[in-house]
Design a protein around this motif. Sequence first.
Motif, PDB file in Angstrom:
ATOM      1  N   TYR A  71      -3.406   4.975  -1.935  1.00  0.00           N
ATOM      2  CA  TYR A  71      -4.304   5.824  -1.152  1.00  0.00           C
ATOM      3  C   TYR A  71      -3.829   7.268  -1.295  1.00  0.00           C
ATOM      4  N   HIS A 111      -7.621   5.100  -3.891  1.00  0.00           N
ATOM      5  CA  HIS A 111      -8.560   5.267  -2.781  1.00  0.00           C
ATOM      6  C   HIS A 111      -8.431   6.665  -2.187  1.00  0.00           C
ATOM      7  N   HIS A 112      -9.544   7.258  -1.824  1.00  0.00           N
ATOM      8  CA  HIS A 112      -9.553   8.610  -1.265  1.00  0.00           C
ATOM      9  C   HIS A 112      -9.531   8.536   0.260  1.00  0.00           C
ATOM     10  N   CYS A 113      -8.547   9.184   0.862  1.00  0.00           N
ATOM     11  CA  CYS A 113      -8.475   9.279   2.323  1.00  0.00           C
ATOM     12  C   CYS A 113      -8.960  10.660   2.755  1.00  0.00           C
ATOM     13  N   LYS A 163       0.839  -1.203   0.000  1.00  0.00           N
ATOM     14  CA  LYS A 163       0.000   0.000   0.000  1.00  0.00           C
ATOM     15  C   LYS A 163       0.872   1.250   0.000  1.00  0.00           C
ATOM     16  N   GLU A 207      -1.445  -0.827  -4.130  1.00  0.00           N
ATOM     17  CA  GLU A 207      -2.759  -0.316  -3.761  1.00  0.00           C
ATOM     18  C   GLU A 207      -2.531   1.110  -3.252  1.00  0.00           C
TER      19      GLU A 207
END
Length: 387
Positions: free
Chosen positions: A164, A183-185, A139, A162
């Motif tokens: 973020y 992915h949106h944090c 990640k 992956e």
Amino acid sequence: MQDILTLNSISQKGLARLSTNAFNIGDDVEDPTGILVRSAEMKEMELPESLCAIARAGAGTNNIPVDACSEKGIVVFNTPGANANAVQELTIAGLILAARNIAPAVRWMDTLKGKGEEVPALVEKGKKKFVGPELAGKKLGVIGLGAIGVKVANTATHLGLEVYGYDPYISVDAAWNLSHEVHHCVNLGDLYAQCDFITVHVPVTKDTRGLINAQAISQMKHGVRLLNFARGELVETGALISAVRSGKVAGYVTDFATDALIGEPGVVTLPHLGASTPESEENCAVMAADQLQDYLLNGNIKNSVNWPDVELPRVGGSRICVLHKNVPGMLSGITGAASDAGLNIENLVNKSRGGYAYTMLDVSGNVGGGVVARLKGMPGTIRVRII
């Protein structure tokens, strides 16, 4: 003919963008209208009254006295995105450097010089000291999704990471260009807690200085690997070194070396190579020259760090450009001065940025000295230009 001062060697491809009919370009002009600069230090430079704009062929403007320029009505441009590909390529290289312990492995290999036929056996025996994880399946957290961050995030997805991303100020263009796989944090805590690698791509501001500090590192996974190809001031050196020595941070790769970081086990320092490609230097020079020329000849502002972006198509006649404080009554005062002088306003735009604002209007009729004097005499006016 307007004079342009170059404070560094600027790519000829960029200089060629400037009209030879409109500009005299050199490194020894005395009263420049514009300045083209890369890394030359301007903080102590006396800014001549003739100076209207400074174009930095690069993203950072730490070498330019931006606040003083704002007070004098000098527009400061930078070139965001022009070096994005160069920096993202080096960041991807940094990921691999951090994961596979390549730098210490190369240094160790150099110590085997002169061992002759023993080298193959020594290599097989010693290589286990440099074992490192693959990227695929890990990640990656990307802090800052501007031109560079988006490219890094998108490329990383193709490497099997992956990804973020965190950026509360992401632009519409950046959002459109960002891969749907990222992915949106909504907060940094979430990103810190789950990522094996973290790379930071934000400018240095009062809010981001020391962003990666002891408190931030404490929220990260044990064995996290960090990358910094943005600005050295984003990471607190003492906290970083302590975390590397304790094993909390398994590796740190940075393009911003300091004496404390050089030679530190677990740290890889590079000599600020991010934008050091011929392609990047040309891209930055071309963008800087184009922006400088468009402002000096047309009054348009794009990619300024201290004034609002303002563009207005020319409709003929004269163009009045007023840089002023963002205070009530300025717009009505400017249009009133034009109307009272018998000028017909063909087109107008007004935009603000913080405490400053910029008004451009195209007028038909003769813009005489009386109009200019009235505009300059208005409380709040900083600079008036007639094009």
